[in-house]
Enzyme design. Structure first.
Site, short mmCIF file in Angstrom:
data_model
loop_
_atom_site.label_atom_id
_atom_site.label_comp_id
_atom_site.label_asym_id
_atom_site.label_seq_id
_atom_site.Cartn_x
_atom_site.Cartn_y
_atom_site.Cartn_z
N HIS A 192 38.73 31.64 35.12
CA HIS A 192 38.77 31.82 33.63
C HIS A 192 39.63 31.11 32.91
CE1 HIS A 192 41.37 35.37 34.66
NE2 HIS A 192 41.58 35.41 33.05
N HIS A 222 42.93 29.35 35.42
CA HIS A 222 43.45 30.20 36.39
C HIS A 222 42.64 31.16 36.97
CE1 HIS A 222 43.62 32.74 32.85
NE2 HIS A 222 44.15 34.06 33.51
N HIS A 229 33.11 41.97 36.73
CA HIS A 229 34.59 42.32 36.81
C HIS A 229 34.59 42.57 35.01
CE1 HIS A 229 38.76 42.13 37.96
NE2 HIS A 229 39.05 41.62 36.62
N GLU A 283 48.95 34.86 28.52
CA GLU A 283 48.87 36.16 29.62
C GLU A 283 50.23 35.99 30.34
OE1 GLU A 283 45.68 36.49 32.22
OE2 GLU A 283 44.34 35.80 30.96
FE FE2 Z 1 43.76 35.88 33.02
#
Ligand code: FE2
Length: 433
Positions: free
Chosen positions: A330, A364, A287, A336
């Site tokens: 991560h 998260h 990803h 964010e």
């Molecule tokens: Fe994130």
């Protein structure tokens, strides 16, 4: 969205536009005799001597100068602030239901609530995130934000943004950037509007470098649309509200400030349709970092630290083999803020208007249910290409600043306590001796 206004295109271009033929002086910026007898006024968006490539300024030719002989009066700021001394630094991830619409007539300016921030305008360092929810036009009122550039992300309802440099129609799925110092008014063609706002106290939003991606892909400069000159000779009293150092000041102006007949330059508001974004991602395995989805950025330095990155997650193919496809667990050296603009589901925790918050370096990842679904799928199911639907569109603001959350967010009745439950009871899969 359908939009019958005319625009000029190209982020970084120098524009020329005139609403009356011959109104723009040719050959020089400040002639003694201006066509039609217009007043000349320059606005600088950068220091005079900054690198030429970064220099931003616009020359306006208008019916009346903006200097006024009236005194400013201070007015209450409510919860639209630029002082973050009370903001709460907390490692807590948060999610919120869509913000309630106001019950009484509320214009865009009154409908702004600061959600998080760091730094401030005085030293030109920092950034803020605000929310807006409104249901009334700004009536004969223009707003001028000295503190920062505002980037608006409508989630519900169109905005008709009238500015000194012309008009922009902006709807859900689009963004608009209003540089500091440019007067603007927000009208609501749909009667109600809601959205997310990022504010930059330093610098301006710009396109990210493409690096090894090459000359194409991601956001293209030509898809950024700038207004054309559009003026009104409206000699009725107007109110101009100026935000400076977080304080709000208002003054009566003898006429409408949207009287610029012609302008040229590169310091101007602009809009962008997020569906124009050319998403890139994995075609083999793993990803990619979300930086690959950055629409606009605002570098603090040359070491990858940005005051605000604006990323978009929208319809695209998701292709990767033997890979955990959703975002892996991560911790990011940035905050964010995720806001839902469109969703296949009009209800549920990720409906349009819902948003979440992940503090700096806070762990998260996906919910226990998503994790279970992914790791228990067959290889054939898990490796099949998936088309993420166009009915889904999220934005993300990322910042290297440690933005603190305003205290009122923690008591907000729309705080979604169920968010944490989705991270409960991950079934252990590890088999260790
Ligand atoms: Fe994130």
């Amino acid at each position: 969205m359908t939009d019958d206004l005319a625009y000029n295109a190209g982020l970084g271009n120098a524009f020329e536009t005139e609403a009356l033929p011959g109104a723009l002086p040719r050959g020089q910026n400040s002639p003694r005799k201006v066509p039609y007898g217009l007043f000349t006024e320059q606005i600088n968006g950068t220091g005079f001597t900054v690198h030429r490539a970064e220099n931003q300024r616009t020359w306006m030719y208008r019916l009346r100068p903006q200097i006024l002989d009236r005194a400013y009066r201070e007015r209450p700021v409510g919860r639209f602030v630029a002082d973050f001394s009370e903001a709460v630094q907390s490692p807590q991830v948060l999610r919120f239901r869509p913000r309630s619409m106001p019950a009484t007539p509320t214009d865009f300016l009154a409908g702004l609530t600061t959600w998080a921030g760091a730094g401030g305008p005085s030293f030109r360092k920092g950034a803020a995130i605000h929310l807006y929810a409104c249901n009334a036009d700004m009536v004969d009122t223009a707003f001028c934000n000295i503190d920062g550039d505002l980037l608006l992300v409508p989630e519900r309802g169109r905005l008709h943004v009238r500015t000194e440099l012309g008009r922009l129609n902006v709807g859900p799925g689009e963004i608009v950037v209003l540089p500091r110092g440019i007067r603007f008014q927000v009208l609501l063609p749909d009667g109600a509007a809601r959205g997310y706002v990022a504010e930059l106290f330093d610098g301006h939003f710009q396109l990210p470098e493409r690096g090894p991606v090459g000359a194409n892909g991601l956001a293209d400069a030509r898809h950024f649309l700038f207004p054309v000159a559009d003026f009104e000779d409206d000699p009725r009293p107007w109110t101009v509200v100026v935000r400076q150092g977080g304080r709000l000041w208002e003054v009566e102006a003898p006429a409408c400030p949207f009287d610029v007949v012609a302008w040229h330059g590169n310091y101007a508001p602009f809009k962008y349709d997020l569906d124009r974004f050319n998403s890139l991602g994995s075609v083999s395995f793993d990803h990619a970092d979300p930086s690959i989805l950055t629409v606009l950025t605002s570098p603090m330095d040359t070491r990858g630290r940005n005051a605000i990155d604006v990323a978009v997650f929208h319809g695209r193919w998701d292709v990767a083999e033997h890979t955990f496809r959703p975002p892996f667990f991560h911790r990011n050296s940035a905050i964010e803020f995720n806001g839902v603009v469109r969703s296949p589901s009009a209800t549920g925790p990720w409906q349009p208007g819902a948003f979440s918050w992940t503090p700096y370096l806070a762990p998260h990842g996906v919910s226990n249910r998503t994790y279970e679904d992914v790791v228990t799928a067959s290889n054939a199911e898990a490796d099949a290409p998936e088309r993420l639907p166009d009915s889904s569109l999220w934005i993300q603001f990322e910042s290297t600043y440690l933005l603190g959350v305003m205290p009122w967010a923690f008591d907000d009745p729309d705080r979604d306590g169920a968010y944490l439950e989705s991270f409960r009871d991950y079934r252990p899969h590890a088999k260790v001796p």
